[in-house]
Enzyme design. Sequence first.
Site, PDB file in Angstrom:
ATOM      1  N   CYS A 278      -5.588  -2.676   2.960  1.00 10.04           N
ATOM      2  CA  CYS A 278      -5.207  -2.589   4.372  1.00 10.04           C
ATOM      3  C   CYS A 278      -6.391  -2.731   5.329  1.00 10.04           C
ATOM      4  O   CYS A 278      -6.882  -3.830   5.527  1.00 10.04           O
ATOM      5  CB  CYS A 278      -4.419  -1.314   4.624  1.00 10.04           C
ATOM      6  SG  CYS A 278      -3.382  -1.404   6.110  1.00 10.04           S
TER       7      CYS A 278
ATOM      8  N   GLU B 278       0.833  -1.211   0.000  1.00  9.49           N
ATOM      9  CA  GLU B 278       0.000   0.000   0.000  1.00  9.49           C
ATOM     10  C   GLU B 278       0.864   1.256   0.000  1.00  9.49           C
ATOM     11  O   GLU B 278       1.836   1.355   0.751  1.00  9.49           O
ATOM     12  CB  GLU B 278      -0.892  -0.019   1.243  1.00  9.49           C
ATOM     13  CG  GLU B 278      -1.808   1.191   1.388  1.00  9.49           C
ATOM     14  CD  GLU B 278      -2.553   1.206   2.714  1.00  9.49           C
ATOM     15  OE1 GLU B 278      -3.585   1.895   2.798  1.00  9.49           O
ATOM     16  OE2 GLU B 278      -2.102   0.543   3.675  1.00  9.49           O
TER      17      GLU B 278
ATOM     18  N   LYS C  42     -10.460   2.645  -1.286  1.00  9.17           N
ATOM     19  CA  LYS C  42     -10.527   2.005   0.029  1.00  9.17           C
ATOM     20  C   LYS C  42     -11.817   2.376   0.749  1.00  9.17           C
ATOM     21  O   LYS C  42     -12.140   3.557   0.907  1.00  9.17           O
ATOM     22  CB  LYS C  42      -9.310   2.438   0.846  1.00  9.17           C
ATOM     23  CG  LYS C  42      -9.132   1.756   2.189  1.00  9.17           C
ATOM     24  CD  LYS C  42      -7.786   2.169   2.755  1.00  9.17           C
ATOM     25  CE  LYS C  42      -7.476   1.508   4.100  1.00  9.17           C
ATOM     26  NZ  LYS C  42      -6.126   1.902   4.569  1.00  9.17           N
TER      27      LYS C  42
END
Length: 307
Positions: A164, A54, A127
């Site tokens: 993540c 990431e 995200k």
Amino acid sequence: MTMRPEHLARPPRPVTVAAIQMSCGWDAARNIAHGEALVREAAGRGAQIILLPELFETPYFCIEQDSRHLNLATELAENRAVRHFAAVARELGVVLPISFFERAGRAYFNTIAILDADGARLGIYRKSHIPNGPGYQEKSYFAPGDTGFRVWNTRFARIGVGICWDQWFPETARVMALMGAELFFFPTAIGTEPPPAPPVNSREHWQRTQQGHAAANLTPLVAANRYGLERSLQDPLNLHIRFYGSSFIADGMGAKVEEAKEEGDAVLVRTFDLEAAAQLRDNWFVFRDRRPDLYGAIASMDGVHGK
């Protein structure tokens, strides 16, 4: 010779995946070049879908709240990592999910661009789950993603990609599985909690959570993390995180089949038979036996009031 019915003799569909582990400094060009070298190593070992960590263009700037870091964001078409690795993907014939800090109008997102093996952009995922805690001040930079979970038909497999903090939510993996993902990919930046909090090393919890996603969905999973000590630019804060590496690949039963150390560059490579994985899912019936009619609470915040 006894012939087997054709529907019982589906041919294997091997695909080779890789997780890249690396450290990240403030020289973006150097990070991109180093990432490329590791991607080339993975491709040389037969990898067809290769995952970088990431936000690998820079250190993890979300360790602190500093609006100057917004200057790091770029529009998709302008991002140097996406543009650079599109050419690499095309040259090597590999699929590359590329994480970057996206600016879109007045909004900012933690985004991944999916580059197919011909270098074409298949689309982006923003995200969904944005953390906010000591050392992980992402709400200062990123809006919650508005793309919804997505999967992509790449040259080699239908893949689902989360980013993540998404990986701590079983809904992420389950939705991608229901959309037909044959492999899960999670680029990551995670390490020990910074002071003044007591030291917390979530390494094993982090791995077990994702191993559970692989096992519950009978779908192999690739997780790529950074490593190394990173510090806040605001010296009086004395914030620092030791990113603990430990990138890994899990099979469809959730077992770790490749794992990196907590320090040092790593290129993890593993081959899976997607046909065997599909048969495993069919034999466990976890999708046949689902009860969506009982899951209403999952669509609410309080377990009661939802759609």
